[in-house]
Design an enzyme around this catalytic site. Structure first.
Site, PDB file in Angstrom:
ATOM      1  N   SER A 251      79.559 -34.766  19.230  1.00 47.58           N
ATOM      2  CA  SER A 251      79.456 -34.386  20.456  1.00 47.58           C
ATOM      3  C   SER A 251      79.885 -32.505  19.860  1.00 47.58           C
ATOM      4  O   SER A 251      79.135 -31.895  19.003  1.00 47.58           O
ATOM      5  CB  SER A 251      80.927 -34.586  21.570  1.00 47.58           C
TER       6      SER A 251
ATOM      7  N   ASP B 119      74.499 -37.437  29.972  1.00 46.76           N
ATOM      8  CA  ASP B 119      75.245 -36.978  29.966  1.00 46.76           C
ATOM      9  C   ASP B 119      76.374 -35.959  30.688  1.00 46.76           C
ATOM     10  O   ASP B 119      75.679 -34.717  30.605  1.00 46.76           O
ATOM     11  CB  ASP B 119      75.021 -37.003  28.316  1.00 46.76           C
TER      12      ASP B 119
ATOM     13  N   HIS C 262      77.146 -39.800  27.734  1.00 51.18           N
ATOM     14  CA  HIS C 262      77.863 -39.261  25.986  1.00 51.18           C
ATOM     15  C   HIS C 262      77.985 -40.168  25.313  1.00 51.18           C
ATOM     16  O   HIS C 262      77.777 -40.011  24.372  1.00 51.18           O
ATOM     17  CB  HIS C 262      79.382 -38.429  26.732  1.00 51.18           C
TER      18      HIS C 262
END
Length: 684
Positions: free
Chosen positions: A535, A620, A655
């Protein structure tokens, strides 16, 4: 190393314009799907020879985990609530049983009731479960499900006597559910088109609608609702990266309006809770009004006290960060951070304050708010690199600790075989940057392969934690280290602020300094150094690869936030506007140039890059799949080396990657096998 004669990789076409790979953002377009599938096929082909090692690692890691296990039960009212994992099942089942008369934590299987079985709900597909909570009268169970990975949840209520399930009127919630004390009223947050929780809804069971209670128009603010420690008040928190505002409501009167505790002032963050002080009900407010490390105030149970009624309890400290607060009838527990370490300070009612003692020099320590407000104890979560997670019971009045549960590690694990240390690197500007490192005791003094992890954003701290999987790395003679770079919260709020906005370059320079320190100390070498992050940590990895690619042998970037400039220029994308406080608004020319100067996607250049494995989730909603896809495409077009570059897109996940504990282990095994191969780690 992987076979240099492998088949050629997919080459993404380019278009004329500022962003030649923008066409990859056309979600669900046949050519986009085809490209991602081609990347997945190429990844599998390149790693086919590693399949036996992946299978070995999966079984090895799984073999250390006690697959059938019971969580530590939490007493609530007449029941013990707990969950159980079963060998072969992806998800833990939720149960309860009658609470023993002696208040022991012993489960009576003959009287237990299955509350929720996520394995049946998943039906082999993606599943994320949030908000599981029994009603105050224990007759109902609320929970929320996401079945695609896009983090849009649908809430449900189950009648625990009949088994009947009711779907609540919202199919794009954030997953949280908050009961009022009447056990008939539920509050939940609805997402806007950018996936921001912006509207609070109230639903009365037996009706078919939900009423809007509050709506937050400012796109920087996220909306949350939860019960206070006392269970007597409900809190509506509106929170941006820099400012907050709280509204309160008596949990006995859920149809009444919320009342503002203190109107928002830009830059003022405050977080209230409700409990007791000297036997009387009080509000407790953690606030940064006196300084960035927060202070603690209390106020009378008014019903809503004014700002003028706030009274200082714990003053601001320039060296100690007040990170959190837990309340019990018998005392309050402060979560502090000092010198990069987590500290728990207990202030029992009518007794001297004390700090909780722990056995390790580097560790992770937090308070679990899982016990009733009237309990004379709190539970602590504790772990270290070489110590499996423990749940400890702390007696508030005396400080006595008992380990109630330690996560089992099968296969002859001995904590003394490993050593965990804290090192310090000198950053480019002279700042001392901490590194946490773990390795086998027998490998101290040797030059060995090493995996370096980093994040460095949003004030998130990377406290040392145990991993069943990492033993497969350590036992093969590798070290694992964490670079606590600026932008994280490891050394307090000032550390965070020194790695955001116009100071973002410090995060990258700190990570490079940590890598150089590990090499200079003879712990590893550049050709045996792997780096990883996910991320916003993927942004960190992408930036340092552009700056110093020769410093690393390989990299793993999970759902990396690498297309920073284009994402922050699009306010319609999820999280963009609220992230202005973290990265800046590139609509402003100076900010545009600042972000453009470090954005990994924009700064790919003609140079040799390490071997890379990049992952993405097609669903995501935080970091869109195309960031990874575009980045890999540009890297392939510009790089001057022949190192392998792989993209894996989970087509049915978001995610957090694939759901289910076994699928997560398979992903870990794939990444470990990739790293072991690149670092020439002995795998037999």
């Amino acid at each position: 190393m992987l076979n240099a004669n492998r088949a050629p990789p997919p080459i993404a076409r380019t278009e004329i314009g500022a962003d030649p790979y923008a066409w990859l953002q056309q979600r669900d377009a046949p050519e986009v799907i085809a490209h991602l599938q081609a990347e997945n096929a190429y990844m599998e082909a390149c790693l086919a020879s590693q399949k036996p090692l992946r299978d070995q690692l999966f079984e090895e890691i799984k073999g250390r985990i006690q697959e059938t296990d019971l969580s530590l039960p939490s007493p609530k009212g007449p029941y013990l609530y707990y969950s159980r994992t079963t060998a072969g099942e992806e998800y833990a089942r939720h149960y309860r049983c009658p609470r023993p008369a002696d208040n022991a934590h012993t489960v009576d299987k003959s009287q237990e009731q299955l509350l929720l079985n996520p394995n049946a709900l998943a039906n082999g597909g993606f599943l994320s479960v949030k908000g599981v909570s029994a009603s105050p009268d224990h007759r109902l169970l609320a929970y929320s499900l996401d079945t695609s990975g896009d983090e849009k949840y649908t809430p449900y209520v189950k009648d625990l006597a009949s088994g009947n399930v009711t779907t609540l009127p919202c199919n794009k919630c954030n997953g949280s559910l908050t009961w009022a004390n009447d056990s008939q009223t539920l509050f939940f947050s609805e997402l806007d088109d950018s996936r921001r929780p912006f509207r609070l809804l109230r639903h009365t069971l037996g009706t078919h609608t939900a009423q809007t209670v509050f709506e937050e128009p400012d796109s920087r603010f996220f909306l949350y609702c939860y019960r206070t420690s006392s269970e007597r008040q409900l809190l509506l928190l509106l929170n941006s990266k820099t400012t907050s505002e709280a509204w309160v409501l008596d949990a006995e009167t859920p149809q009444a309006p919320f009342t503002c505790l203190a109107p928002r002032v830009e830059g003022h963050q405050y977080f209230p809770n409700h409990g007791q002080l000297d036997g009387k009900w009080h509000w407790f407010i953690r606030t940064n009004q006196d300084g960035i490390n927060f202070a603690l105030y209390d106020a009378p149970d008014a019903p809503v006290p004014t700002r003028a009624q706030w009274r200082e309890l714990v003053p601001h400290s320039d060296t100690v960060m007040l990170e959190g607060l837990s309340l019990n009838a018998d005392g309050l527990t402060l979560s502090l951070r000092e010198g990069g370490l987590q500290i728990i300070e207990v202030r029992p009612q009518g007794l001297p304050a004390y700090r909780v003692k722990v056995p390790d020099a580097a560790y992770s320590l937090s308070v679990e708010d899982s016990l009733e407000f009237t309990s004379a104890h709190v539970r602590l979560s504790y772990q270290a690199f070489n110590r499996p997670p423990q749940v400890r019971q702390l007696e508030l009045a005396t400080g006595t600790q008992i380990v109630l549960k330690e996560t089992p590690v099968l296969g002859g694990f001995n904590a003394d075989d490993y050593i965990s240390e804290r090192l310090w690197a000198t950053g480019a500007d002279g700042t001392q940057v901490p590194i946490s490192i773990v390795r086998r005791r027998q490998d101290v003094g040797k030059t060995i392969p090493l995996c370096l992890f980093g994040y460095g954003a949003s004030g998130i701290s990377l406290d040392p934690g145990f991993s069943h999987a990492s033993l497969s790395m350590l036992d093969r003679g590798m070290a694992f280290a964490v670079a606590h770079v600026r932008g994280g919260g490891d050394l307090g709020e000032a550390w965070y602020r020194a790695g955001k906005l116009e100071h973002k370059h410090n995060s990258f320079n700190d990570f490079i300094a940590c890598a150089e320190h590990l090499i200079a100390e003879g712990i590893t070498t550049a050709d045996r150094l792997a780096i990883t992050g996910g991320s916003a940590g993927g942004l960190l990895i992408g930036a340092v690869l552009n700056l110093r690619p020769e410093l690393f042998r390989c990299a793993v970037a999970e759902v990396p936030f690498v297309d920073v400039l284009n994402t922050m220029l699009d306010p319609e994308l999820p999280l963009t506007v609220t992230e202005y406080d973290e990265w800046g608004n590139p609509q402003e020319p100076k900010v545009y140039e600042r972000i453009k100067a470090y954005a990994p996607y924009e700064n790919v250049k003609a140079q040799a890059y390490p071997a890379m494995l990049v992952t993405a989730g097609y669903n995501d909603s935080r970091v869109p799949y195309w960031e990874a896809a575009k980045w890999v495409a540009r890297l392939r077009a510009h790089r001057t080396d022949s190192n392998v570059m792989l993209l894996k897109t989970e087509m049915a996940a978001g995610h957090g990657g694939a759901s289910g504990r076994y699928e997560a282990l398979k992903d870990m095994a794939l990444q470990y096998a990739f790293v072991f191969n690149e670092l020439d780690v002995q795998t037999e």
